[in-house]
Design a protein around this motif. Structure first.
Motif, mmCIF file in Angstrom:
data_model
loop_
_atom_site.group_PDB
_atom_site.id
_atom_site.type_symbol
_atom_site.label_atom_id
_atom_site.label_comp_id
_atom_site.label_asym_id
_atom_site.label_seq_id
_atom_site.Cartn_x
_atom_site.Cartn_y
_atom_site.Cartn_z
ATOM 1 N N MET A 1 0.852 -1.197 0.000
ATOM 2 C CA MET A 1 0.000 0.000 0.000
ATOM 3 C C MET A 1 0.885 1.244 0.000
ATOM 4 S SD MET A 1 -2.996 1.104 -0.223
ATOM 5 C CE MET A 1 -3.680 -0.559 -0.249
ATOM 6 N N LYS A 2 0.549 2.171 -0.874
ATOM 7 C CA LYS A 2 1.352 3.381 -1.020
ATOM 8 C C LYS A 2 1.299 4.231 0.258
ATOM 9 C CE LYS A 2 1.548 7.138 -4.380
ATOM 10 N NZ LYS A 2 2.476 7.912 -4.508
ATOM 11 N N LYS A 3 2.480 4.663 0.701
ATOM 12 C CA LYS A 3 2.533 5.529 1.876
ATOM 13 C C LYS A 3 2.227 6.957 1.460
ATOM 14 C CE LYS A 3 5.798 2.386 3.851
ATOM 15 N NZ LYS A 3 7.181 1.928 3.767
ATOM 16 N N GLN A 4 1.512 7.659 2.291
ATOM 17 C CA GLN A 4 1.129 9.019 1.932
ATOM 18 C C GLN A 4 1.343 9.980 3.094
ATOM 19 O OE1 GLN A 4 -2.648 9.505 -0.324
ATOM 20 N NE2 GLN A 4 -2.851 7.302 -0.079
ATOM 21 N N LEU A 5 1.519 11.239 2.721
ATOM 22 C CA LEU A 5 1.653 12.313 3.693
ATOM 23 C C LEU A 5 0.405 13.177 3.523
ATOM 24 C CD1 LEU A 5 3.950 13.036 5.627
ATOM 25 C CD2 LEU A 5 5.010 14.317 3.788
ATOM 26 N N LEU A 93 1.637 10.693 8.385
ATOM 27 C CA LEU A 93 2.283 9.788 7.426
ATOM 28 C C LEU A 93 1.662 8.407 7.639
ATOM 29 C CD1 LEU A 93 4.669 9.252 5.417
ATOM 30 C CD2 LEU A 93 6.155 9.026 7.413
ATOM 31 N N LEU A 222 9.884 4.480 8.127
ATOM 32 C CA LEU A 222 9.886 3.985 6.747
ATOM 33 C C LEU A 222 10.917 2.891 6.503
ATOM 34 C CD1 LEU A 222 9.803 7.532 5.088
ATOM 35 C CD2 LEU A 222 7.871 5.958 5.291
ATOM 36 N N GLU B 30 12.920 3.721 0.043
ATOM 37 C CA GLU B 30 12.029 3.808 1.209
ATOM 38 C C GLU B 30 11.157 5.065 1.144
ATOM 39 O OE1 GLU B 30 15.238 3.296 1.194
ATOM 40 O OE2 GLU B 30 15.787 1.614 2.499
ATOM 41 N N ASP B 33 7.471 6.514 -2.427
ATOM 42 C CA ASP B 33 6.038 6.860 -2.436
ATOM 43 C C ASP B 33 5.810 8.343 -2.170
ATOM 44 O OD1 ASP B 33 5.417 4.220 -2.760
ATOM 45 O OD2 ASP B 33 4.679 3.894 -0.714
ATOM 46 N N LEU B 34 6.769 8.972 -1.503
ATOM 47 C CA LEU B 34 6.490 10.262 -0.884
ATOM 48 C C LEU B 34 7.108 11.457 -1.586
ATOM 49 C CD1 LEU B 34 7.054 8.685 2.582
ATOM 50 C CD2 LEU B 34 4.876 9.641 1.830
#
Lengths: 253, 302
Positions: A1-5, A93, A222, B30, B33-34
């Protein structure tokens, strides 16, 4: 799953007892990301002086595309979070880490929570129910007032309680509860380290699959800084990325 | 249109002065995605040694006022693993890839650099003679001019590309060390690595780190780092890469004005994983606002 801020706004807050606050947070300008039970978020509490790093907090629930966090007032940053009023915005995050998992042959699941560690078991319990598994909860605390989320857990599964002072449920530690006489295929536990180790010992003795959620001190969240490592059977692994949930056989307990 | 290109010597040009500091950005993936890694001037991957290292026991990190202590101790899977398993996975990033190389003895440094020399996609090597968290090597080489010079002299023969030497601030006169590595053929110096620090849990009467002492980073060290960059930039002719508590474009510009040709973002990556790209944008905005055509015009104005 894509990590998001994503920036989240506090939509509602309520005292949950034991110095904890239940925050319901609305994502701003983004959809609520898909989160797995047992995963966590890192929240930037920039209104607490001197704190620098984000704070890792487990996902207590996701309801109506809102993020629910159970926050314990345990330091400058979490104190500020607990005091924050509705409308306050925070950078979050998410989703981070590996959550709980269940194999197809698992039918009977015991979820053991201690203190604020009860938080991820709510979301996990709901997910299990959706899979047709009604979980059994065992929640422990020092005293009756410190038992958290009971109303919500009661809606999902059968509820067993212990308090050290005997003010509610069985008197003593969770490990003393008669629920362990029943057969389980899986035990998932989140709480203080001595409690998780004691539960792991019971699970090992009984040959029951067991998962625990660790909360080592972390920075990036992360898997980059390698600060939060746990000494596992396959060397140092990041709790933030390879965990926080581990099968006890992966740990050197 | 602002020209953000900078040149660190021996063919290492960056599309902009912003790199991510070793140990704070993993291998870039790492953070994939961001942020858009292609927006960065370069990424400096995790400290790499000849043999795999498990690093120090937990706890390895303690937050301190406006900073943090770490005692990771160069946990990594070794240079061979990096070259065969990690580098191919990150080679497609449209940015410079620099490898931070460390060793516990001279031969280790030389062997790591020899292996990196053969890897085409490694754009430069940053020699770490300043890690405070390993018992042998590391900072032991970086705290005397003779020790620092001996590493650079040996490694220079093994590595033909741009060689950056990462300096320790835990010395009496950092300019002396900088001059010593310049004399042995370093193409650039980067500074500062972390400051040796310590924190105690008074209730438990125990140190907060398993190693008792660790490396202090974050905005609390920035003014000292800016001062050291300013001193070193005046003492050497080779490019200086500045780092130490950079949280914003404004902070990065402080280092550039003090004499840094490029900068590294470290601890800030933990606070805002997308901050390095915001710093690139902030530097560009600053140049536009101040009618600066080339970011290099700002270097060392103080």
């Amino acid at each position: 799953m894509k990590k998001q801020l994503i920036d989240f706004e506090i939509e509602s807050r309520r005292e949950a007892g034991a110095g904890c606050v239940l925050l319901k947070m609305r994502p701003l300008g983004a959809e609520m990301p898909q989160c797995e039970p047992g995963q966590f978020v890192e929240i930037l509490v920039d209104d607490a002086s001197c704190t620098l790093l984000r704070r890792p907090i487990s996902i207590c629930d996701v309801v109506d595309d809102r993020l629910v966090l159970l926050v314990k007032d345990a330091g400058a940053a979490t104190h500020a979070l607990c005091e924050a009023s509705v409308g306050k915005k925070y950078s979050v995050l998410l989703p981070l880490g590996r959550g709980f998992w269940v194999d197809d042959n698992v039918k009977k699941v015991l979820l053991v929570g201690g203190g604020v560690g009860t938080a991820p078991l709510l979301y996990w319990g709901k997910a299990l129910t959706a899979r047709g598994i009604q979980p059994t909860f065992l929640i422990g605390a020092r005293k009756s007032a410190d038992l958290l989320l009971l109303d919500k857990l009661r809606e999902i599964g059968s509820l067993n309680l212990t308090t050290e002072d005997g003010s509610e449920g069985t008197k003593g530690m969770v490990t003393a509860h008669p629920v362990f006489k029943e057969d389980f295929d899986l035990i998932c536990c989140c709480g203080p380290l001595p409690m998780m180790k004691a539960i792991a010992a019971i699970a090992k003795e009984r040959g029951i699959q067991c998962q625990v959620s660790l909360e080592n001190k972390m920075a990036c969240g992360l898997g980059a800084c390698l600060c939060c490592v746990e000494d596992t059977t396959s060397g140092n692994r990041c709790v933030c990325q390879d965990g926080p949930v581990f099968n006890i056989n992966e740990l050197k307990w | 249109m602002v020209n953000l290109n900078v040149d660190l010597g021996r063919g290492l040009t960056l599309k902009n002065p912003v790199m991510t500091a070793s140990g704070t950005f993993g291998y870039g993936r790492e953070f994939e995605d961001l942020l858009d890694l292609g927006r960065l001037g370069g990424i400096i991957v995790k400290g790499t040694t000849l043999h795999p290292r498990e690093g120090n026991p937990y706890p390895r990190m303690a937050e301190t006022p406006s900073g943090m202590l770490n005692a990771v101790g160069l946990q990594n899977k070794g240079v061979d693993y990096f070259l065969s398993n990690i580098l191919p996975e990150i080679s497609h990033y449209d940015t410079r890839i620099l490898v931070n190389a460390s060793g516990s003895c001279l031969d280790d440094y030389v062997e790591v650099c020899r292996k990196l020399n053969e890897a085409q996609r490694v754009d430069a090597v940053e020699i770490n003679i300043s890690c405070p968290n390993v018992k042998q090597g590391g900072m032991a080489f970086g705290t005397t001019a003779a020790g620092a010079a001996s590493v650079v002299k040996a490694v220079r023969k093994a590595y033909s590309g741009c060689l950056i030497v990462k300096l320790s601030p835990n010395v009496t006169d950092i300019t002396e060390i900088a001059r010593a590595v310049e004399a042995e053929g370093a193409d650039a110096v980067s500074l500062v690595n972390t400051f040796l620090g310590m924190a105690i849990d008074v209730e438990r009467r125990k140190p907060l780190l398993s190693t008792v002492t660790g490396g202090l980073s974050g905005p609390c060290i920035r003014p000292i780092a800016v001062r050291m960059v300013w001193q070193v930039a005046k003492a050497v002719k080779i490019p200086v890469v500045g780092l130490g508590g950079i949280m914003s474009a404004n902070d990065a510009l402080e280092f550039i004005l003090a004499g840094a040709s490029a900068i590294q973002v470290g601890t800030a990556n933990f606070v805002d994983p997308s901050v390095s790209v915001k710093i690139v944008e902030g530097i560009e905005d600053y140049c536009c606002r101040h009618s600066v055509d080339n970011v290099t015009d700002l270097i060392g104005q103080i």
